[in-house]
Each structure stands twice: as C-alpha cells, then as structure tokens.
Design an enzyme around this catalytic site. Structure first.
Site, PDB file in Angstrom:
ATOM      1  N   LYS A  10      -8.351  -8.814 -48.513  1.00 33.01           N
ATOM      2  CA  LYS A  10      -8.179  -9.418 -49.676  1.00 33.01           C
ATOM      3  C   LYS A  10      -8.513  -8.595 -51.080  1.00 33.01           C
ATOM      4  O   LYS A  10      -9.435  -7.477 -50.725  1.00 33.01           O
ATOM      5  CB  LYS A  10      -8.596 -10.627 -49.869  1.00 33.01           C
ATOM      6  CG  LYS A  10      -7.727 -11.771 -49.048  1.00 33.01           C
ATOM      7  CD  LYS A  10      -8.416 -13.047 -49.196  1.00 33.01           C
ATOM      8  CE  LYS A  10      -7.705 -13.880 -48.207  1.00 33.01           C
ATOM      9  NZ  LYS A  10      -8.271 -15.473 -48.510  1.00 33.01           N
ATOM     10  N   ARG A  86     -10.162 -14.448 -35.985  1.00 28.75           N
ATOM     11  CA  ARG A  86     -10.692 -15.693 -36.536  1.00 28.75           C
ATOM     12  C   ARG A  86     -12.022 -15.663 -36.231  1.00 28.75           C
ATOM     13  O   ARG A  86     -12.994 -16.010 -37.107  1.00 28.75           O
ATOM     14  CB  ARG A  86     -10.007 -17.054 -35.977  1.00 28.75           C
ATOM     15  CG  ARG A  86      -8.390 -17.071 -36.182  1.00 28.75           C
ATOM     16  CD  ARG A  86      -7.760 -17.955 -37.135  1.00 28.75           C
ATOM     17  NE  ARG A  86      -8.208 -19.119 -37.768  1.00 28.75           N
ATOM     18  CZ  ARG A  86      -8.173 -18.918 -39.337  1.00 28.75           C
ATOM     19  NH1 ARG A  86      -7.345 -18.137 -39.720  1.00 28.75           N
ATOM     20  NH2 ARG A  86      -8.903 -19.849 -39.779  1.00 28.75           N
ATOM     21  N   THR A  92     -14.206 -20.171 -43.360  1.00 25.61           N
ATOM     22  CA  THR A  92     -13.619 -19.709 -44.557  1.00 25.61           C
ATOM     23  C   THR A  92     -14.459 -19.524 -45.807  1.00 25.61           C
ATOM     24  O   THR A  92     -14.439 -18.623 -46.786  1.00 25.61           O
ATOM     25  CB  THR A  92     -12.537 -20.857 -44.897  1.00 25.61           C
ATOM     26  OG1 THR A  92     -11.706 -20.997 -43.952  1.00 25.61           O
ATOM     27  CG2 THR A  92     -11.773 -20.638 -46.257  1.00 25.61           C
ATOM     28  N   ARG A 103     -16.750 -12.356 -43.063  1.00 18.89           N
ATOM     29  CA  ARG A 103     -16.988 -13.218 -44.350  1.00 18.89           C
ATOM     30  C   ARG A 103     -18.479 -13.309 -44.747  1.00 18.89           C
ATOM     31  O   ARG A 103     -18.909 -13.206 -45.956  1.00 18.89           O
ATOM     32  CB  ARG A 103     -16.423 -14.487 -44.199  1.00 18.89           C
ATOM     33  CG  ARG A 103     -14.799 -14.390 -44.418  1.00 18.89           C
ATOM     34  CD  ARG A 103     -14.001 -15.781 -44.377  1.00 18.89           C
ATOM     35  NE  ARG A 103     -12.750 -15.523 -44.583  1.00 18.89           N
ATOM     36  CZ  ARG A 103     -11.836 -16.100 -43.917  1.00 18.89           C
ATOM     37  NH1 ARG A 103     -12.017 -17.109 -43.083  1.00 18.89           N
ATOM     38  NH2 ARG A 103     -10.651 -16.206 -44.100  1.00 18.89           N
ATOM     39  N   ASN A 113     -12.781 -14.464 -50.404  1.00 23.85           N
ATOM     40  CA  ASN A 113     -13.452 -14.456 -49.151  1.00 23.85           C
ATOM     41  C   ASN A 113     -13.193 -13.330 -48.228  1.00 23.85           C
ATOM     42  O   ASN A 113     -13.213 -13.460 -47.030  1.00 23.85           O
ATOM     43  CB  ASN A 113     -13.463 -15.785 -48.227  1.00 23.85           C
ATOM     44  CG  ASN A 113     -11.702 -16.195 -48.085  1.00 23.85           C
ATOM     45  OD1 ASN A 113     -10.842 -15.452 -48.289  1.00 23.85           O
ATOM     46  ND2 ASN A 113     -11.521 -17.349 -47.557  1.00 23.85           N
ATOM     47  N   HIS A 116      -7.808 -12.794 -44.729  1.00 24.97           N
ATOM     48  CA  HIS A 116      -6.893 -13.742 -44.137  1.00 24.97           C
ATOM     49  C   HIS A 116      -6.506 -13.402 -43.028  1.00 24.97           C
ATOM     50  O   HIS A 116      -6.247 -12.143 -42.675  1.00 24.97           O
ATOM     51  CB  HIS A 116      -5.692 -13.938 -45.234  1.00 24.97           C
ATOM     52  CG  HIS A 116      -4.610 -14.659 -44.507  1.00 24.97           C
ATOM     53  ND1 HIS A 116      -4.366 -15.936 -44.880  1.00 24.97           N
ATOM     54  CD2 HIS A 116      -3.614 -14.276 -43.389  1.00 24.97           C
ATOM     55  CE1 HIS A 116      -3.536 -16.531 -43.709  1.00 24.97           C
ATOM     56  NE2 HIS A 116      -2.823 -15.411 -43.343  1.00 24.97           N
TER      57      HIS A 116
END
Length: 137
Positions: A10, A86, A92, A103, A113, A116
């Site tokens: 991101k 994940r 998150t 993260r 964060n 994705h």
C-alpha cells in the site's frame, strides 16, 4: 497445495521505501513473485476492487488512502500461499499484529497498514483477475 494469492503493498509502505524488505519477507518464506506491477489506482478502480466494503463506515477513508499514492500489486505463488501470506502480514491492526509480521514492523495504523492480501482462495482468484490478464501470469 500450491496456490496463488494477491498481495498489494500500500501507499504508506511505498512512502517509507520498504517495498524491497516486504518482498524479501515473502520470498524468504517460500512465496515466489510470479507477476508484479506498480500503479496508481484510480478512485473508480479502488471502489471496484473494495466493493465488498462499500457499505462499511471506513469505505470512504479506505478509498482515499488507496489512491493517495502508488501501490505495488503482486501475485504470490507457493504452498498454501493464501494462509502463508496472511500469517506473514499479521493482524489488520498493527498494534495487535504479532512481532515480526509485516504489519507489526512496517505499518502505522489500522488504515495505513502496509499490505493487503487475499483472504480466501476464491477471493484470490477474483483479485488476481482484477489486476492481471491470464497471459501475464
């Protein structure tokens, strides 16, 4: 089982110049980058990609954030790629993310964060198709 999943690095992570460190996390944990591109999402593309969240209170902020700068979109491939990605990303909310996750190490907030990742194999197929033509894979 060998799978493919979508990962987006991101805008906040690009601003921090940690793209290489994030990609290294994937590669050093058995996920191969089989397709990658850097782009700047339009509002329309961001809204379409995150359409599942359209009615959620955070939707407007999410879209504004995702179009605030360039992103790096990747297809990762490996054993149980969806779950592995994940796990590598972490929770998150980076405050709740386990130490050593992407993260926990690179994200600032639940909004900014860093990454994705597809949350299911079905969504991975749909998300990959959103950004990549079959011939690009």
């Amino acid at each position: 089982m060998k799978q493919r999943t979508l990962s987006i690095i991101k805008p906040d992570a690009l601003k921090k110049k940690v793209v290489g460190k994030i990609i290294d996390r994937f590669e050093s944990n058995g996920l191969e980058v089989v397709a990658m591109k850097r782009l700047h999402l339009s509002v329309k593309d961001a809204e379409n990609f995150y359409a599942i969240h359209r009615e959620r209170p955070f939707f407007k902020d999410l879209i504004e954030f995702m179009v605030s700068g360039p992103v790096v979109v990747m297809v990762l491939e490996g054993e149980d790629a969806v779950a592995k990605n994940r796990d590598l990303m972490g929770a998150t909310d980076p405050k709740l993310a386990q130490k050593g996750t992407i993260r926990a190490d690179f994200a600032e907030s639940i909004d900014a964060n860093a990454v994705h990742g597809s949350d299911s194999l079905e969504n991975a197929h749909n998300e990959i198709a959103f950004f990549f033509a079959t011939r690009d894979l």
